[in-house]
Scaffold this motif. Structure first.
Motif, PDB file in Angstrom:
ATOM      1  N   MET A 124     -12.535   2.462  -3.121  1.00 31.31           N
ATOM      2  CA  MET A 124     -11.061   1.987  -3.499  1.00 31.31           C
ATOM      3  C   MET A 124     -11.061   1.113  -4.791  1.00 31.31           C
ATOM      4  N   PRO A 125     -10.513   1.765  -5.916  1.00 31.51           N
ATOM      5  CA  PRO A 125     -10.791   1.303  -7.454  1.00 31.51           C
ATOM      6  C   PRO A 125      -9.846   0.292  -7.303  1.00 31.51           C
ATOM      7  N   ALA A 126      -9.712  -0.834  -8.326  1.00 31.94           N
ATOM      8  CA  ALA A 126      -8.751  -1.730  -8.568  1.00 31.94           C
ATOM      9  C   ALA A 126      -7.786  -1.254  -9.056  1.00 31.94           C
ATOM     10  N   GLY A 127      -7.810  -0.118  -9.702  1.00 35.24           N
ATOM     11  CA  GLY A 127      -6.540   0.505 -10.408  1.00 35.24           C
ATOM     12  C   GLY A 127      -5.491   0.885  -9.492  1.00 35.24           C
ATOM     13  N   LEU A 128      -5.904   1.036  -7.904  1.00 37.46           N
ATOM     14  CA  LEU A 128      -4.937   1.632  -7.297  1.00 37.46           C
ATOM     15  C   LEU A 128      -4.309   0.196  -6.391  1.00 37.46           C
ATOM     16  N   LEU A 129      -4.655  -1.051  -6.906  1.00 36.48           N
ATOM     17  CA  LEU A 129      -3.962  -2.104  -6.197  1.00 36.48           C
ATOM     18  C   LEU A 129      -2.337  -2.159  -6.703  1.00 36.48           C
ATOM     19  N   PRO A 130      -1.969  -1.786  -7.721  1.00 37.94           N
ATOM     20  CA  PRO A 130      -0.295  -1.737  -8.081  1.00 37.94           C
ATOM     21  C   PRO A 130       0.322  -0.801  -7.241  1.00 37.94           C
ATOM     22  N   SER A 131      -0.273   0.446  -6.709  1.00 38.14           N
ATOM     23  CA  SER A 131       0.209   1.460  -6.155  1.00 38.14           C
ATOM     24  C   SER A 131       0.430   0.666  -4.432  1.00 38.14           C
TER      25      SER A 131
END
Length: 181
Positions: A124-131
């Motif tokens: 799970m990349p950090a870039g998906l946290l906002p989603s």
């Protein structure tokens, strides 16, 4: 006694795996990591930085619910990590045999991002946290009244485990169990 399932929920980086492992060890219950129920296609999407859709999640959630039901039918209580971001997801999981409660590990987005940036080996990349944060529907009042909890991730994992374990043996003051601050 009816089997109980404690679903440790929250967005990525909230500490679900750490808290669940310690809780399962303390209680002597079976444990499962919801990520292990994802089909390869879901993992590939997330690894590529593509957020899952509800259509991606429903079969995954059904397999988790079915695992919990199997464990309950065998007389086992469980601890499970699962993001359980939406009420509809929690409603589906609550359909498992036995009693299901949710322990929502909640906290500041900056702390979550910091934790995600420092972990290694997770798809799970950090870039998906906002989603995930945009999808998250916090526990409702009726879920809290039914025994679920909202816990502050700035607390130590030991304190979070203690709060969850204590909630399984309620006192006469349920409002004090709702949030650990």
């Amino acid at each position: 006694m009816e089997p109980l399932h404690v679903v440790v929920m929250g967005v990525a980086g909230s500490g679900k795996t750490t808290v669940s492992a310690a809780l399962a060890e303390r209680l002597g219950w079976r444990i499962a990591e919801a990520d292990e129920f994802h089909p390869a296609s879901n993992i590939a999407r997330m690894t590529a930085g593509i957020a899952l859709t509800d259509a991606d999640r429903w079969p995954w959630l059904c397999s988790i619910r079915d695992w919990m039901t199997g464990q309950a039918r065998d007389g086992h209580s469980t601890v499970l990590t699962c993001s359980a971001l939406k009420r509809s997801y929690r409603d589906l999981l609550s359909g498992a045999a036995g009693r299901v409660i949710f322990a929502h590990l909640d906290g500041d987005s900056a702390l979550l991002a910091e934790r995600m940036a420092s972990r290694a080996g997770h798809f799970m990349p950090a870039g998906l946290l906002p989603s995930q944060l945009n999808t998250l529907e916090p526990l409702t009042v009726d879920e809290l009244r039914a025994g679920s909890l909202r816990l502050d991730i700035s607390e130590s994992p030991e304190r979070l485990v203690e709060a969850i374990a204590a909630s399984l043996h309620p006192t006469d003051e349920p409002a004090q169990r709702a949030v650990v601050r």
